[in-house]
Enzyme design. Structure first.
Site, mmCIF file in Angstrom:
data_model
loop_
_atom_site.group_PDB
_atom_site.id
_atom_site.type_symbol
_atom_site.label_atom_id
_atom_site.label_comp_id
_atom_site.label_asym_id
_atom_site.label_seq_id
_atom_site.Cartn_x
_atom_site.Cartn_y
_atom_site.Cartn_z
ATOM 1 N N ALA A 281 44.569 -37.762 -30.677
ATOM 2 C CA ALA A 281 44.046 -37.934 -31.511
ATOM 3 C C ALA A 281 43.995 -37.009 -32.102
ATOM 4 O O ALA A 281 43.980 -36.058 -31.736
ATOM 5 C CB ALA A 281 42.262 -38.478 -30.937
ATOM 6 N N SER A 286 38.589 -37.618 -31.753
ATOM 7 C CA SER A 286 39.120 -37.288 -29.867
ATOM 8 C C SER A 286 37.695 -37.445 -28.898
ATOM 9 O O SER A 286 36.523 -36.935 -28.931
ATOM 10 C CB SER A 286 39.589 -36.126 -29.907
ATOM 11 O OG SER A 286 39.680 -36.641 -28.120
ATOM 12 N N HIS A 288 37.539 -36.762 -26.042
ATOM 13 C CA HIS A 288 37.154 -35.687 -25.051
ATOM 14 C C HIS A 288 36.692 -34.581 -25.818
ATOM 15 O O HIS A 288 35.682 -33.621 -25.220
ATOM 16 C CB HIS A 288 38.345 -34.574 -25.237
ATOM 17 C CG HIS A 288 39.703 -35.670 -24.048
ATOM 18 N ND1 HIS A 288 39.252 -35.898 -22.651
ATOM 19 C CD2 HIS A 288 40.524 -37.042 -24.140
ATOM 20 C CE1 HIS A 288 40.094 -36.170 -22.264
ATOM 21 N NE2 HIS A 288 41.271 -37.449 -23.125
ATOM 22 N N GLU A 339 47.191 -45.489 -22.137
ATOM 23 C CA GLU A 339 46.066 -45.113 -21.041
ATOM 24 C C GLU A 339 45.678 -45.138 -19.753
ATOM 25 O O GLU A 339 44.675 -45.302 -20.047
ATOM 26 C CB GLU A 339 45.674 -43.641 -21.984
ATOM 27 C CG GLU A 339 46.369 -43.590 -23.340
ATOM 28 C CD GLU A 339 46.059 -42.100 -23.855
ATOM 29 O OE1 GLU A 339 44.935 -41.278 -23.503
ATOM 30 O OE2 GLU A 339 46.371 -41.398 -24.807
ATOM 31 N N HIS A 342 43.313 -42.378 -18.704
ATOM 32 C CA HIS A 342 41.934 -41.753 -19.831
ATOM 33 C C HIS A 342 40.782 -42.946 -19.313
ATOM 34 O O HIS A 342 40.363 -43.974 -20.060
ATOM 35 C CB HIS A 342 42.040 -41.939 -21.385
ATOM 36 C CG HIS A 342 41.066 -41.824 -21.978
ATOM 37 N ND1 HIS A 342 41.268 -40.208 -23.166
ATOM 38 C CD2 HIS A 342 39.904 -42.499 -22.234
ATOM 39 C CE1 HIS A 342 40.285 -40.239 -23.852
ATOM 40 N NE2 HIS A 342 39.436 -41.160 -23.572
#
Length: 372
Positions: A281, A286, A288, A339, A342
């Site tokens: 990203a 993102s 995160h 993913e 994730h």
């Protein structure tokens, strides 16, 4: 003899009164309009009745039931005789633009059924339809996430992707899949990012550059951080995994805007922007940075889950508030390669709903959370 004469006079007098009354009643009945016609006429305003007579529509209209729509069309000088039967089927709504709007819609070949739907559901954005050719608007009526502001995009995307039904088209366009990633996006405020654990972050929703969650804590025995609620849930998820002989570790969690920028720049320089955008990203986009996402690896792998561990995570992580954010086979929706490692924290209730729906979070968010 005189007494009989007086009685006769009285009798004849009463009989005369009776005859006069009878004649009067008969005359009233003859010259009074029939009840039905009288009642029908009384429903229209007097000025409207005059307009009917001027247009030679008096008998044609009054032989039918009263219509508020027709009354308004006549009163506002918008009445078109060719649409008389349509007017009867169109429900009146109290709006100044009602007469002109329904004539314009009828001119575009919209049916009374379509017009009633438009007036009851799309009145505020009716100008969008008035500036387009006729479309089958009723095919959207049962699609709960339909947004008329995206109507032209729906139609274009549907032409280009005829394999999708209209409900799928609406959802995909609402997500932004008809647009190139990052080309058009909404920006969150710091308050929204801080206070809403359910917000979606993808190529169409951006976080502020200076956003950092206020309640970040270290995951147990690591330097990786998550927001406090997510960190507590992750500990429980890990403990449950151990009980079931599924051992995994975090290898990435919260990342600041600057950290994400450095990662993405390195990937772009190495593989090119187009390739990097499939797996990394851009900064601000993102999950995160939210402090609610963590990447996990099986104990025997450097950066992924084994097939068995992935299946366990898919079937159990939601019980602790996490979902697989980028599942297998959904790249065309999430815009990222799969993913399995994730996971994203949403809370147990919402994560369970997303899991049970079988949808990606992008789809679920648009269908059930996005406010319109």
């Amino acid at each position: 003899m005189n007494r009989l004469t007086n009685k006769g006079k009285i009798v004849f007098g009463i009989l005369g009164i009776f005859i006069i009354a009878l004649i009067t009643i008969t005359l009233i009945f003859i010259f009074t309009p029939k009840d039905k016609e009288s009642k029908e006429l009384s429903k229209y305003k007097s000025n409207v009745i005059e307009i009917m007579k001027e247009k030679n529509l008096y008998n044609k209209i009054n032989e039918k039931e009263y219509s508020k729509t027709i009354e308004i069309m006549l009163e506002q000088n918008e009445f078109k005789e060719k649409y008389l039967e349509d007017y009867y089927k169109i429900e009146y709504i109290n709006d100044n633009s009602f007469p002109k709007n329904i004539n314009n819609l009828l001119n575009k070949d919209y049916t009374p059924t379509e017009i009633n739907y438009i007036n009851n559901n799309l009145k505020e954005d009716i100008s969008i339809l008035l500036n387009m050719k006729h479309i089958d608007i009723l095919k959207f009526k049962d699609i709960t996430n339909f947004d008329i502001k995206n109507l032209e995009r729906y139609l274009n995307y549907s032409k280009e992707n005829s394999k999708y039904d209209m409900k799928t088209v609406v959802t995909y366009v609402n997500i932004g899949l008809d647009l190139e990633g990052y080309s058009k996006y909404e920006s969150y405020t710091k308050s929204e990012a801080e206070n809403d654990l359910t917000i979606i972050v993808n190529k169409y929703h951006k976080l502020p550059e200076d956003f950092e969650p206020s309640d970040l804590v270290n995951l147990e025995n690591t330097n990786y951080k998550l927001r406090e609620e997510a960190a507590s849930a992750f500990k429980k998820l890990t403990e449950d995994g151990i009980k079931n002989n599924v051992i995994f570790y975090p290898f990435s969690a919260y990342r600041s805007y600057d950290t994400q920028n450095g990662l993405y720049t390195n990937y772009k320089n190495r593989d090119g922007e187009k390739e990097a955008d499939t797996y990394s990203a851009r900064p601000g986009f993102s999950e995160h940075q939210l402090g609610l996402a963590v990447d996990v690896r099986s104990s025997n792998l450097p950066s992924n889950l084994t097939t068995e561990d992935y299946k366990w995570m898919l079937d159990n992580s939601y019980k602790f508030g996490f979902i697989i954010r980028y599942p297998k086979g959904k790249q065309h929706i999430t815009q990222f390669i799969e993913e399995p490692w994730h996971i994203r924290y949403l809370g147990v209730e919402l994560a369970t709903k997303v899991h049970d729906s079988g949808l990606t979070y992008d789809e679920y968010y648009d269908l059930y959370i996005e406010k319109r």
